[in-house]
Write a protein that holds these residues in place. Structure first.
Motif, PDB file in Angstrom:
ATOM      1  N   ILE A   1      46.696 -63.740 100.458  1.00 53.69           N
ATOM      2  CA  ILE A   1      45.560 -62.952 100.349  1.00 53.69           C
ATOM      3  C   ILE A   1      44.702 -62.993  99.250  1.00 53.69           C
TER       4      ILE A   1
ATOM      5  N   ASP B   1      41.370 -65.018 102.856  1.00 56.40           N
ATOM      6  CA  ASP B   1      42.979 -65.228 103.067  1.00 56.40           C
ATOM      7  C   ASP B   1      43.124 -66.590 103.753  1.00 56.40           C
TER       8      ASP B   1
ATOM      9  N   LYS C   1      51.711 -63.404  99.805  1.00 56.04           N
ATOM     10  CA  LYS C   1      52.177 -62.012 100.541  1.00 56.04           C
ATOM     11  C   LYS C   1      53.710 -62.085 100.685  1.00 56.04           C
TER      12      LYS C   1
END
Length: 146
Positions: free
Chosen positions: A66, A74, A144
């Motif tokens: 991200i 992203d 993430k």
């Protein structure tokens, strides 16, 4: 980065075991055979362990990253069917692109005129982010966690 079978590794290794003409007249034949066999096995084990380490390292990078700035985007990093690392903007605005290892945690995106991705690891060795560089654009994206 591509994982090959054990048989392929063995063929590659045995190719390197072929020795130039040596004066082996003073070396007992059994000793020479055992030395070549030992050398062959050592090459095979080294090759297999290297391939397994590369496969594990490739899996370390896989995931969604991200962007931490408005200038970035992203990125999704994945492995294709041949265990080759691939990268693509998560919104799929650009095609899936092969990543070519430059050194360690540094990769170049194939056929992109120099776009690069560098991965950052924490002190435990876990990949936590990437830095995307190319042209006049540079930004960081955090991996993430699931």
């Amino acid at each position: 980065m591509r994982i090959v079978s054990l048989a392929d590794s063995a063929l590659v290794c045995l190719r390197y075991v072929t020795l130039p003409k040596l004066n082996t007249s003073k070396v007992p034949k059994g000793l020479m055979k055992n030395s070549i066999r030992t050398l062959s096995i050592a090459f095979i084990l080294f090759s297999v362990s290297t391939l397994l380490a590369q496969d594990k390292a490739a899996k370390d990078y896989v995931g969604q990253y991200i962007s931490s700035t408005d200038r970035g985007f992203d990125i999704t990093v994945s492995l294709n069917n041949e265990n080759v690392l691939m990268a693509q903007p998560s919104d799929k605005s650009q095609p899936l692109t092969e990543m070519v290892e430059v050194a360690g945690d540094k990769y170049e995106l194939k056929n992109t005129k120099g776009l690069r991705i560098s991965f950052t690891r924490n002190k435990e060795g876990v990949v936590i982010s990437l830095t995307f560089e190319g042209g006049n654009r540079k930004f960081e994206a955090t991996k993430k966690t699931e």
